[in-house]
Design an enzyme around this catalytic site. Structure first.
Site, PDB file in Angstrom:
ATOM      1  N   ASP A  35      43.974 -71.472  47.503  1.00 35.28           N
ATOM      2  CA  ASP A  35      43.758 -71.260  46.071  1.00 35.28           C
ATOM      3  C   ASP A  35      45.064 -70.777  45.448  1.00 35.28           C
ATOM      4  O   ASP A  35      45.504 -69.657  45.699  1.00 35.28           O
ATOM      5  CB  ASP A  35      42.642 -70.230  45.872  1.00 35.28           C
ATOM      6  CG  ASP A  35      42.436 -69.857  44.411  1.00 35.28           C
ATOM      7  OD1 ASP A  35      42.741 -70.704  43.542  1.00 35.28           O
ATOM      8  OD2 ASP A  35      41.994 -68.722  44.143  1.00 35.28           O
ATOM      9  N   VAL A  36      45.676 -71.629  44.629  1.00 37.26           N
ATOM     10  CA  VAL A  36      46.974 -71.324  44.030  1.00 37.26           C
ATOM     11  C   VAL A  36      46.772 -70.823  42.608  1.00 37.26           C
ATOM     12  O   VAL A  36      46.380 -71.575  41.715  1.00 37.26           O
ATOM     13  CB  VAL A  36      47.889 -72.570  44.015  1.00 37.26           C
ATOM     14  CG1 VAL A  36      49.279 -72.185  43.507  1.00 37.26           C
ATOM     15  CG2 VAL A  36      47.968 -73.205  45.392  1.00 37.26           C
ATOM     16  N   GLY A  37      47.022 -69.530  42.405  1.00 35.05           N
ATOM     17  CA  GLY A  37      46.974 -68.955  41.071  1.00 35.05           C
ATOM     18  C   GLY A  37      48.371 -68.768  40.518  1.00 35.05           C
ATOM     19  O   GLY A  37      49.376 -69.053  41.185  1.00 35.05           O
ATOM     20  N   ASN A  38      48.462 -68.278  39.296  1.00 30.76           N
ATOM     21  CA  ASN A  38      49.776 -68.080  38.683  1.00 30.76           C
ATOM     22  C   ASN A  38      50.563 -66.951  39.342  1.00 30.76           C
ATOM     23  O   ASN A  38      51.789 -66.953  39.307  1.00 30.76           O
ATOM     24  CB  ASN A  38      49.605 -67.781  37.189  1.00 30.76           C
ATOM     25  CG  ASN A  38      49.195 -69.012  36.406  1.00 30.76           C
ATOM     26  OD1 ASN A  38      49.931 -69.975  36.321  1.00 30.76           O
ATOM     27  ND2 ASN A  38      47.995 -68.964  35.837  1.00 30.76           N
ATOM     28  N   THR A  39      49.856 -65.997  39.955  1.00 29.76           N
ATOM     29  CA  THR A  39      50.520 -64.847  40.561  1.00 29.76           C
ATOM     30  C   THR A  39      50.539 -64.922  42.082  1.00 29.76           C
ATOM     31  O   THR A  39      51.561 -64.641  42.706  1.00 29.76           O
ATOM     32  CB  THR A  39      49.827 -63.539  40.125  1.00 29.76           C
ATOM     33  OG1 THR A  39      49.836 -63.468  38.692  1.00 29.76           O
ATOM     34  CG2 THR A  39      50.546 -62.324  40.687  1.00 29.76           C
ATOM     35  N   ASP A  62      40.670 -73.580  38.898  1.00 26.65           N
ATOM     36  CA  ASP A  62      40.056 -72.314  39.293  1.00 26.65           C
ATOM     37  C   ASP A  62      38.746 -72.075  38.561  1.00 26.65           C
ATOM     38  O   ASP A  62      37.745 -71.627  39.148  1.00 26.65           O
ATOM     39  CB  ASP A  62      41.036 -71.157  39.046  1.00 26.65           C
ATOM     40  CG  ASP A  62      41.576 -71.102  37.615  1.00 26.65           C
ATOM     41  OD1 ASP A  62      41.470 -72.111  36.885  1.00 26.65           O
ATOM     42  OD2 ASP A  62      42.118 -70.045  37.237  1.00 26.65           O
TER      43      ASP A  62
END
Length: 257
Positions: free
Chosen positions: A6-10, A110
């Site tokens: 899961d690639v988030g902005n942070t 997401d």
């Protein structure tokens, strides 16, 4: 086993599933420049520490809101695990739900997998609140259709803006206030009250308005890193589900088999 990424902005979260059960999870700062080889060096050491064999990973799924990070994760999957990475929202991993908004293609991965995971676990109309870099509020109806939502600045973004645009205010950490008082006696307390209780008031107000607009009882499901912190100071959440995004990804991966 399934590796969900899961690639988030942070942050990027890696979770290893056996069926629907999470066996291990790891977190690393998001950096689109990080190569597949760099991911592999980091991940292989963690697998070894946990006593896990990489050959047991037969499926990889990626959900990303950072498009530039996708290619290197696909390289990781192909080069080091010998599998083609599934990508949430891209055939054959279509969301399989109605996205009832003006621009369905603009919905972040997401938020889509949150909706899928929430509808699978909870009945009726739902409001999913996800505390990330931004805080999102998403409405999912009793049929599992995504109906729209709200995007607000995350609490840390709000704090960064406050500190970064003032000359004398100090950097403070987000934490539970020492009391329920909203009249601070020093600068740090006043900042914490403004950011923390201001955020609680914002959430309570927006959720009340969403419930009124939905017009039917709606459960509120909170996820993301700060959900537990806020849950201690408000009664608006019906459930706190830290793994909602990952579980939604696992559901998508199952459907793709």
């Amino acid at each position: 086993m399934l590796l969900a990424i899961d690639v988030g902005n942070t942050n990027v979260v890696f979770a290893l599933f056996e069926g629907r059960s999470i066996k291990a999870r790891w977190r690393i700062a998001t950096d689109p420049r990080r190569t597949g080889d760099e991911y592999a060096v980091w991940l292989m050491q963690l697998l070894q520490i946990e006593g896990l064999d990489r050959s047991a990973i037969k499926q990889i799924i990626v959900s990303t809101v950072v498009p530039r990070a996708l290619h290197n994760l696909e390289v990781l999957a192909d080069k080091y695990f010998g599998v083609k990475a599934l990508v949430a929202g891209v055939a054959p991993v279509d969301y399989g739900m109605e996205i009832d908004v003006d621009e369905p293609r603009s919905l972040g991965a997401d938020r889509a997998v949150n909706a899928i995971g929430a509808h699978a676990k909870y009945q009726g109309d739902l409001i999913v609140v996800d505390f990330g870099t931004a805080t999102t509020f998403d409405a999912i109806d009793f049929n599992g259709a995504y109906k729209g939502g709200i995007i607000a600045p995350g609490i840390n973004l709000s704090l960064d803006a406050l500190v970064g645009n003032t000359a004398k205010l100090p950097r403070i950490a987000i934490r539970s206030p020492d009391s329920d008082s909203v009249i601070g006696r020093n600068t740090e307390d006043q900042m914490l009250i403004g950011v923390f209780w201001g955020y609680v008031a914002m959430m309570e107000g927006l959720i009340a308005r969403m419930r009124a607009e939905i017009g039917r009882p709606a459960k509120v499901i909170a996820t993301g890193g700060l959900a537990i912190l806020f849950d201690k100071h408000t009664d608006i959440f019906d459930a706190v589900d830290a793994d909602l995004t990952l579980e939604g990804m696992a559901i998508l991966a199952e459907k793709a088999k």
